[in-house]
Design an enzyme around this catalytic site. Structure first.
Site, PDB file in Angstrom:
ATOM      1  N   SER A  97      74.852  29.488  55.688  1.00  0.00           N
ATOM      2  CA  SER A  97      74.331  30.388  54.662  1.00  0.00           C
ATOM      3  C   SER A  97      73.254  31.298  55.253  1.00  0.00           C
ATOM      4  O   SER A  97      73.480  31.951  56.261  1.00  0.00           O
ATOM      5  CB  SER A  97      73.814  29.554  53.475  1.00  0.00           C
ATOM      6  N   ASP A 219      84.153  31.489  47.421  1.00  0.00           N
ATOM      7  CA  ASP A 219      82.718  31.262  47.611  1.00  0.00           C
ATOM      8  C   ASP A 219      81.963  32.285  46.773  1.00  0.00           C
ATOM      9  O   ASP A 219      82.009  33.480  47.037  1.00  0.00           O
ATOM     10  CB  ASP A 219      82.364  31.417  49.098  1.00  0.00           C
ATOM     11  N   HIS A 247      80.451  26.908  48.659  1.00  0.00           N
ATOM     12  CA  HIS A 247      79.573  27.504  49.677  1.00  0.00           C
ATOM     13  C   HIS A 247      79.100  26.509  50.727  1.00  0.00           C
ATOM     14  O   HIS A 247      78.379  26.890  51.637  1.00  0.00           O
ATOM     15  CB  HIS A 247      78.362  28.133  48.981  1.00  0.00           C
TER      16      HIS A 247
END
Length: 268
Positions: A97, A219, A247
């Site tokens: 991320s 996502d 995610h």
């Protein structure tokens, strides 16, 4: 303070491994524990480095400096300090991320420290812009940050399962909720501001090391358009779209995540 102590570094695997060291970094609201199903599997042949960003997990909360961490560059500097202190060169960085952009910034600053980047669910900009789809409007990000201000625990309970996806496996969303709730709300609020208002699109083209982009098939945080954008703008990068949804494939699909990283290590 020692970067190793400040960032709660944990080392696995042989100290003098012939294979490159692998550094795993976690995303917003998480800690190094989010890599527990993936990272140890590399420890047979690689030196594995796990750590917590300042403000997360077992890091030294007293080291959190709002000015230093007002941009992702502060976190990239922490990563470089770690590599210097551990005397590591040619590492493979695996960032989940927002940590993907931290690693990218660090690799652009000192490319000799890196032999490869693995970006898991990366996004160089979360807010839509002219000719660019990031997945969120500016108003949606404003509302997200306002809800963080008004009720962080409530926001965590509502948002974590959405971010995780995999509604048929509610225990995953519950784990992410609990992780969010362990984070100091003031630190989490600033980290969210820095994360969701960042714009690192101009940094993608400066990458000079082999790069793997791991994109989940669905996502809500980093849509497939964003993964394709990263692939188109990071020179020589490879995009792998996982069957995994949500995610956090490091938790929801560790086998597939491990296999994709392993393939990159063999060919990179």
């Amino acid at each position: 303070m020692s970067a190793v102590l400040r960032n709660n570094v944990r080392l696995l695997g042989p100290e003098n491994a012939a294979a490159p060291a692998i550094v795993f970094a976690h995303g917003f609201g998480c800690d190094q524990n989010m890599w527990r199903f993936v990272a140890p599997r590399f420890a047979g042949q690689h030196r594995v480095v796990l750590f917590d960003h300042v403000g997360a997990g077992g890091s030294d909360l007293k080291a959190f400096d709002p000015q230093r961490y007002s941009t992702l560059g502060g976190y990239a500097d922490d990563l470089l300090e770690l590599l210097h202190e551990l005397d590591l060169h040619g590492v493979v960085f695996v960032g989940h991320s927002v940590a993907a952009m931290m690693g990218l910034l660090a690799a652009n600053a000192e490319p000799d420290r890196f032999s490869g980047l693995v970006l898991v669910g990366p996004s160089p900009r979360y807010i839509d812009d002219e000719g660019y789809y990031g997945g969120f409007s500016a108003n949606e990000i404003d509302e997200l940050l306002e809800s963080l201000d008004s009720n962080y625990l409530g926001w965590s309970s509502a948002m974590a399962p959405v971010i995780m996806g995999n509604a048929d496996r509610p225990e995953l969303g519950e784990e992410l909720t609990n992780s969010f709730c362990r984070t100091d709300p003031a630190i989490a609020r600033q980290f969210a501001e820095v994360t969701f208002r960042s714009d690192n699109r101009a940094d993608l083209g400066k990458v000079s090391v082999p790069t793997l982009i791991l994109q989940c098939s669905e996502d809500v945080i980093a849509p497939r358009e964003v993964g394709a954008y990263c692939n188109a703008n990071i020179p020589g990068s490879t995009l792998v779209v996982l069957d995994a949804t949500g995610h956090c494939p490091n938790l929801s699909a560790p086998e597939e995540t491990f296999a994709a990283i392993s393939g990159f290590l063999r060919t990179g």
